[in-house]
Write an enzyme that holds these catalytic residues in place. Structure first.
Site, short mmCIF file in Angstrom:
data_model
loop_
_atom_site.label_atom_id
_atom_site.label_comp_id
_atom_site.label_asym_id
_atom_site.label_seq_id
_atom_site.Cartn_x
_atom_site.Cartn_y
_atom_site.Cartn_z
CD GLU A 1 -3.21 -1.79 1.96
OE1 GLU A 1 -3.96 -1.13 2.37
OE2 GLU A 1 -2.48 -1.53 4.10
CB CYS B 1 2.59 7.09 3.50
SG CYS B 1 3.94 5.96 5.13
CB CYS C 1 7.41 -5.85 8.10
SG CYS C 1 9.23 -5.18 9.05
CB CYS D 1 7.28 -4.11 15.43
SG CYS D 1 8.35 -3.42 15.69
CB CYS E 1 3.06 -3.04 13.54
SG CYS E 1 3.57 -2.96 11.60
CD GLU F 1 13.62 -0.29 9.41
OE1 GLU F 1 12.61 -0.28 9.84
OE2 GLU F 1 14.54 -0.51 8.59
CB SER G 1 9.57 5.26 9.22
OG SER G 1 9.80 5.22 10.72
CB SER H 1 10.43 3.11 15.53
OG SER H 1 9.23 2.89 14.35
CG LEU H 2 12.59 5.57 21.34
CD1 LEU H 2 14.18 5.06 20.92
CD2 LEU H 2 13.11 7.33 21.54
CG ASN I 1 -3.93 4.17 14.17
OD1 ASN I 1 -4.90 5.26 14.10
ND2 ASN I 1 -2.72 5.04 13.73
CB CYS J 1 0.55 5.30 11.71
SG CYS J 1 0.84 6.60 11.30
N1 SAH Z 1 9.03 0.08 9.46
C1 SAH Z 1 9.78 1.07 9.84
C2 SAH Z 1 8.43 2.32 9.28
C3 SAH Z 1 7.23 1.82 8.77
S1 SAH Z 1 6.45 2.05 10.45
C4 SAH Z 1 9.45 1.92 11.10
O1 SAH Z 1 9.03 0.42 11.89
O2 SAH Z 1 9.74 2.45 11.83
C5 SAH Z 1 5.52 3.79 10.43
C6 SAH Z 1 5.37 3.53 11.46
O3 SAH Z 1 4.21 3.18 11.88
C7 SAH Z 1 6.81 3.60 12.60
O4 SAH Z 1 6.81 4.63 13.61
C8 SAH Z 1 5.71 2.13 13.32
O5 SAH Z 1 5.71 2.40 14.86
C9 SAH Z 1 4.57 3.39 13.55
N2 SAH Z 1 3.39 2.26 13.74
C10 SAH Z 1 3.25 0.43 13.71
N3 SAH Z 1 2.26 0.49 14.03
C11 SAH Z 1 0.99 1.23 14.04
C12 SAH Z 1 0.09 0.86 14.90
N4 SAH Z 1 -1.15 -0.36 15.04
N5 SAH Z 1 -0.73 2.09 15.80
C13 SAH Z 1 0.63 3.75 15.25
N6 SAH Z 1 1.22 3.04 14.59
C14 SAH Z 1 2.07 2.13 14.39
FE1 SF4 Z 2 8.48 -3.53 10.84
FE2 SF4 Z 2 8.19 -0.97 11.13
FE3 SF4 Z 2 6.35 -2.72 11.12
FE4 SF4 Z 2 8.10 -3.07 13.04
S1 SF4 Z 2 6.87 -0.80 12.74
S2 SF4 Z 2 6.98 -4.69 11.88
S3 SF4 Z 2 9.86 -2.40 11.55
S4 SF4 Z 2 7.12 -2.33 9.62
#
Ligand code: SAH
Ligand code: SF4
Length: 375
Positions: free
Chosen positions: A93, A106, A113, A117, A120, A177, A208, A230-231, A307, A350
């Site tokens: 997407e 975006c 991935c 995480c 996610c 990622e 990111s 992404s901390l 989200n 996101c």
């Molecule tokens: N893989 C990369 C970039 C893609 S995700 C990364 O992790 O940085 C883009 C951002 O959306 C990241 O900060 C991720 O942690 C955040 N994200 C992932 N799942 C989410 C969710 N369910 N709600 C809000 N933010 C989320």
């Molecule tokens: Fe991959 Fe980023 Fe989602 Fe983590 S937050 S699973 S690194 S896309």
């Protein structure tokens, strides 16, 4: 017949080399590059200032092919999401977010991935493969074509030309990622920055990452652009759980990599993204520990209200909690914004990007087993 080369796969240097192999001068490569990326042209016959003989050769040996659009969804707030076919049952997407003074695309970098995480949706689907450079830059190429006259071009801002373009900013924050698909992502980044292609400023292109430390160093050396990290947690114990790559590259190493990156970065700060998970990482104590953690790294914080997606085990922090958390960071002198949730009605916010992933990592099966054994 040899396979046709997809010209979207090449940055300027690679395209010049491909032309040189065919005895063509570098300026020819630049001409074709402008047609392909600036004009969004995929028809060699329309490249009128390119010699006829070369056009005929390009016809035989090359093509300009972006992924096909499977679905085009428009949110009530103007956010637009495209589902793109990347073959073998996989789809990714791309999301366009119009705002006053800028238009942000975006972009996805992988089908799925592998980093898994906890919060996610992309991660929960497992991993299929890296996108090619053509599939990554093809998202910008396509969006430019599809947005066409539907939006006004972004005007000039802070001295930088808006470029007459609808898309003024790109964030590598879609599925995947980006730093785990380093070479293809860097090829695409170079095209975004190239004046013969999209001519975006380095400050308006953001990668990111969840924190792959050696790749952050490589990005600094090979193609420094704005960096978002992404901390999501102030200490290793919690981050190990939320962002499992932390087990390999813990916070001390990550903070040091951020400082090294800033030596060469086009911006003088790193953006820390922090997803707000109710009762998990959103306490006052967490905010205070964050302040201490980032003491030596010039940074801004972007708080992202979680989200939800089907099957997610977390809840979004309440607005008042997010405000309180932000105020602790702000009082410590850290510029902090809270991301507005956009495109929720079309699942474009996101972390909601799910596309379609045929998992080859077998993680989905593993997760399914875990779920079974829990019940
Ligand atoms: N893989 C990369 C970039 C893609 S995700 C990364 O992790 O940085 C883009 C951002 O959306 C990241 O900060 C991720 O942690 C955040 N994200 C992932 N799942 C989410 C969710 N369910 N709600 C809000 N933010 C989320
Ligand atoms: Fe991959 Fe980023 Fe989602 Fe983590 S937050 S699973 S690194 S896309």
């Amino acid at each position: 017949m040899q396979a046709q080369a997809n010209l979207l796969d090449f940055d300027a240097r690679q395209l010049a080399a491909w032309f040189a192999e065919r005895g063509e001068k570098p300026f020819r490569a630049r001409q074709v590059m402008r047609w392909v990326h600036r004009e969004g042209c995929d028809d060699f016959d329309r490249m009128t200032d390119v010699a006829k003989s070369l056009r005929a050769r390009l016809h035989d040996e090359a093509c300009v092919r972006a992924p096909d659009v499977l679905r085009d969804s428009l949110s009530a707030d103007g956010t637009r999401k495209w589902l793109l076919d990347v073959g073998a049952g996989n789809a990714v997407e791309t999301v366009f977010i119009p705002e006053t003074g800028r238009g942000t695309l975006c972009v996805s970098s992988q089908a799925g991935c592998a980093l898994d995480c906890a919060f996610c949706s992309t991660g929960k689907q497992g991993f299929n493969r890296n996108l090619s450079a053509a599939e990554i830059i093809g998202q910008l190429w396509l969006a430019n074509r599809l947005l066409g006259a539907a939006h006004d071009p972004v005007p000039a801002e802070d001295g930088e030309p808006g470029n007459g373009r609808v898309i003024s900013n790109v964030v590598m924050m879609g599925m995947g990622e980006p730093l785990a698909n380093f070479d293809n992502v860097v090829t695409a980044l170079r095209l975004m920055l190239d004046d013969n292609a999209y001519g975006l400023s380095r400050r308006r292109v953001t990668v990111s990452t969840s924190g792959i430390v050696p790749a952050i160093d490589r990005l600094r050396d090979e193609c420094p652009v704005a960096l978002a990290v992404s901390l999501h947690a102030p200490d290793d114990a919690l981050r190990d759980r939320l962002v499992p790559i932390n087990q390999k590259y813990p916070l001390r190493e990550l903070m040091a990599a951020c400082s090294r990156y800033l030596d060469r970065a086009p911006r003088d700060f790193v953006t820390f993204e922090y997803v707000m998970l109710d009762g998990v990482n959103d306490s006052d104590a967490c905010a205070r520990r964050l302040v201490a953690l980032v003491r030596d790294v010039p940074c801004k914080f972007n708080l992202i209200p979680f989200n939800p997606f089907p099957g997610s085990e977390f809840a979004r922090s309440a607005p008042e909690r997010i405000r309180r958390f932000a105020s602790i960071l702000i009082d410590a002198g850290i510029v902090t914004t809270t991301r507005k949730t956009r495109g929720e009605d079309v699942d474009a916010a996101c972390g909601q990007l799910a596309g379609q992933v045929q998992d080859r990592s077998r993680r989905t099966i593993r997760i399914a087993h875990q779920e079974e054994s829990r019940t």
